[in-house]
Design an enzyme around this catalytic site. Sequence first.
Site, mmCIF file in Angstrom:
data_model
loop_
_atom_site.group_PDB
_atom_site.id
_atom_site.type_symbol
_atom_site.label_atom_id
_atom_site.label_comp_id
_atom_site.label_asym_id
_atom_site.label_seq_id
_atom_site.Cartn_x
_atom_site.Cartn_y
_atom_site.Cartn_z
ATOM 1 N N GLU A 29 0.891 -1.158 0.000
ATOM 2 C CA GLU A 29 0.000 0.000 0.000
ATOM 3 C C GLU A 29 0.926 1.204 0.000
ATOM 4 O O GLU A 29 1.174 1.816 1.021
ATOM 5 C CB GLU A 29 -0.909 -0.027 1.228
ATOM 6 C CG GLU A 29 -2.242 0.675 1.013
ATOM 7 C CD GLU A 29 -2.118 2.189 0.997
ATOM 8 O OE1 GLU A 29 -1.327 2.722 0.192
ATOM 9 O OE2 GLU A 29 -2.820 2.837 1.769
ATOM 10 N N GLU B 40 4.376 8.447 -3.627
ATOM 11 C CA GLU B 40 5.100 7.989 -2.437
ATOM 12 C C GLU B 40 6.279 7.087 -2.796
ATOM 13 O O GLU B 40 6.809 6.378 -1.946
ATOM 14 C CB GLU B 40 4.148 7.266 -1.483
ATOM 15 C CG GLU B 40 3.132 8.190 -0.844
ATOM 16 C CD GLU B 40 2.268 7.490 0.192
ATOM 17 O OE1 GLU B 40 2.500 6.289 0.451
ATOM 18 O OE2 GLU B 40 1.365 8.146 0.742
#
Length: 692
Positions: free
Chosen positions: A144, A153
């Site tokens: 995730e 990210e």
Amino acid sequence: MKNFCGRTNPTTGALDWVEESEEYDYHQEIARSCYADMLHDHDRNEKYYQGIRAAVARVQARGEKVIVLDIGTGTGLLSMMAVTAGADFCYAVEVFKPMADAARCIVAKNGFADKIKIIDKHSTDITVGPGEDMEVKANVLVTELFDTELIGEGALPSYEHAHQSLVQDGCEAVPHRATVYAQLVESPLLWSWAQLQPVEVDGTRLSPPPAVGHCSGAHSVCDIQLSQVSPRSFTLLGPLCTMFSVDFSKPVSSAPQSYSSHFVAQMNGQAQVVLSWWELDMDPSGAVVCTMAPSWTYPQPKMAPWRDHWMQSVYFLPGESKVTEGQELTLTVYHDDYSLWYRLQSPSQQHPRGDLLLSRPCCVCQAHLVWTRPRFGELNDKLRTESYVSALRSVLKEDSVCLGVSDGSLLPVFAHVLGAKKVFSLENSRMSKQVIEQVLESNSMRGGVELLEIRPEQLTNNDLGGEQISVLMGEPHFSTSLLPWHALFFWYCRTALAGFLRPDATILPCSATLHMVAVEFQDLWRIRAPCGICEGFDVTPMDEMVQKSLDFRESREAEPHPLWEYPCRALSQSATVMTFDFTQCVPQQPIIRRGSLPFIRSGCCHGVALWLEYHLTQDVSVSTGLTGPIDEQGHCEWSRHRKQGVYFLRSGWQSSGDGRAAVSYDITFQPASGDIKMDFSVEQSQTVGGTL
């Protein structure tokens, strides 16, 4: 043990040394994260669990032991799902050490410590082999690592390294695939967040600097709750385009790439903005899909899951261009290892290698570095501009000497156009000063406003050429403000400048009022509520330490949220609870207000919304919160330009709306620190009302 932290006070402007406990930063870091929101995302959790069960089953069907690598484990939730689904062992990676420590406690408390190893490293630093971080390579990769932009990210570099060093060839991946979608639109509303638009002031047209108009803008994505942008606010110029997909079960490259989608324009219009979102296929068949599509794409919009950790993206094209119905167009998305950007072309504009060579756009005009996107929207708000111009017009005289105190404000330019004798403006940074200089130069007003790159307490008579200030003005807007009352920095500036003001000087705004209303949130309450994970999976999701972190914040202070993105209903009347008189200096004694607001509508009170209203003159006011009256059902319309303060109650309170219950408040403004301390609670009472 105590630590001392140096912080610039956003209200007073002073450098404060704050004493904090050794565990303070730990609690604050976790409390301000999105972990609670992710744990509340039942749609996400259920689909991850379905994908993990299916992946584990596929490996077991091959007669292999199931070894899982979970990158970005957070609370350890996905690792616990994997073990519950039958995985033999799981390596859970979490680079943020406080969260990794919390995950160890959570995993142990739920009885998974013997099958889950928490590794507090970046995944690219992990070693594999006997006695190393991982004994063997994994055959199931669970991650995730995504943000609103999908790759922001560092998902691509992490996947690239994992396939090279940490997982077996042909591993199962959950999610299995991600697909990015985009749609070209015309939207004056959204475009107003990207480019400064011309302004009319008393018949004078103020044009934006050419450098700003030709600038590609800020490179960072504009992530918003696109579900709250009405389809009436934009015109679809083309179909929804599938831009690209990434198969996470195969080697992934983080090298720069570009992908193009060819289509025919559906409408005439100005191509300005690209709306984008992505979806995850949790299994190879695509039967389990977790989509980020906004609610207005659903046949039943109310069925769309709500989440705040993943939203939708708005990308602004480098410049607007006219398109005609039936025109052939090419929309190209580019990405490096952390970000996406878009470009629109017609077939005649394309060239063989240009796509791969195009570098990421960045601001070269400095305006997009000085002004945030909401700030662009604020500067382009014609009604708001008219309010300030009307207020200035009513107080300016031929001999007026004006001083502006705001960051990157156009008020000094307006004052010059309206005929002030002399205009000065204090700018907090060289970059901000240079942006306003561009505005002045592009409108042939270079000598009309004197920009001073100094703080109020540094001002001298020489800086003002011996003049006394007759009009001190501000929006107020300061780049350091997070909560609404941080802009009371204007009051402290006014106090520091008292010696430079004429006895009859006008202060604009002359005052500000703090307002509040008790609200029921449609969804925002979830970020502070106890978590339930998903159907068929029962664990204690957070240990006492993590829960303490969340309580630590919500019980002590308000937090900033753009409430236009988070619908709510007013359960009480809105009320003025405190007044700040800018015509006077900041007082030495605290301002204290206590009282209560009766519930007049039924619903669950989740907290209190707070904002400031600025009274420019006795007749002209500008709100940073509610922009209109509350309707009979309690529907609220909030300013898109500023964040409001939200104080969450520890638990929701069910109101019958008969006035027998009320939310009580105890609010104290501390002049020495600039802090506003507040406490709210719900009380049962026959008679309720405000007191001083």
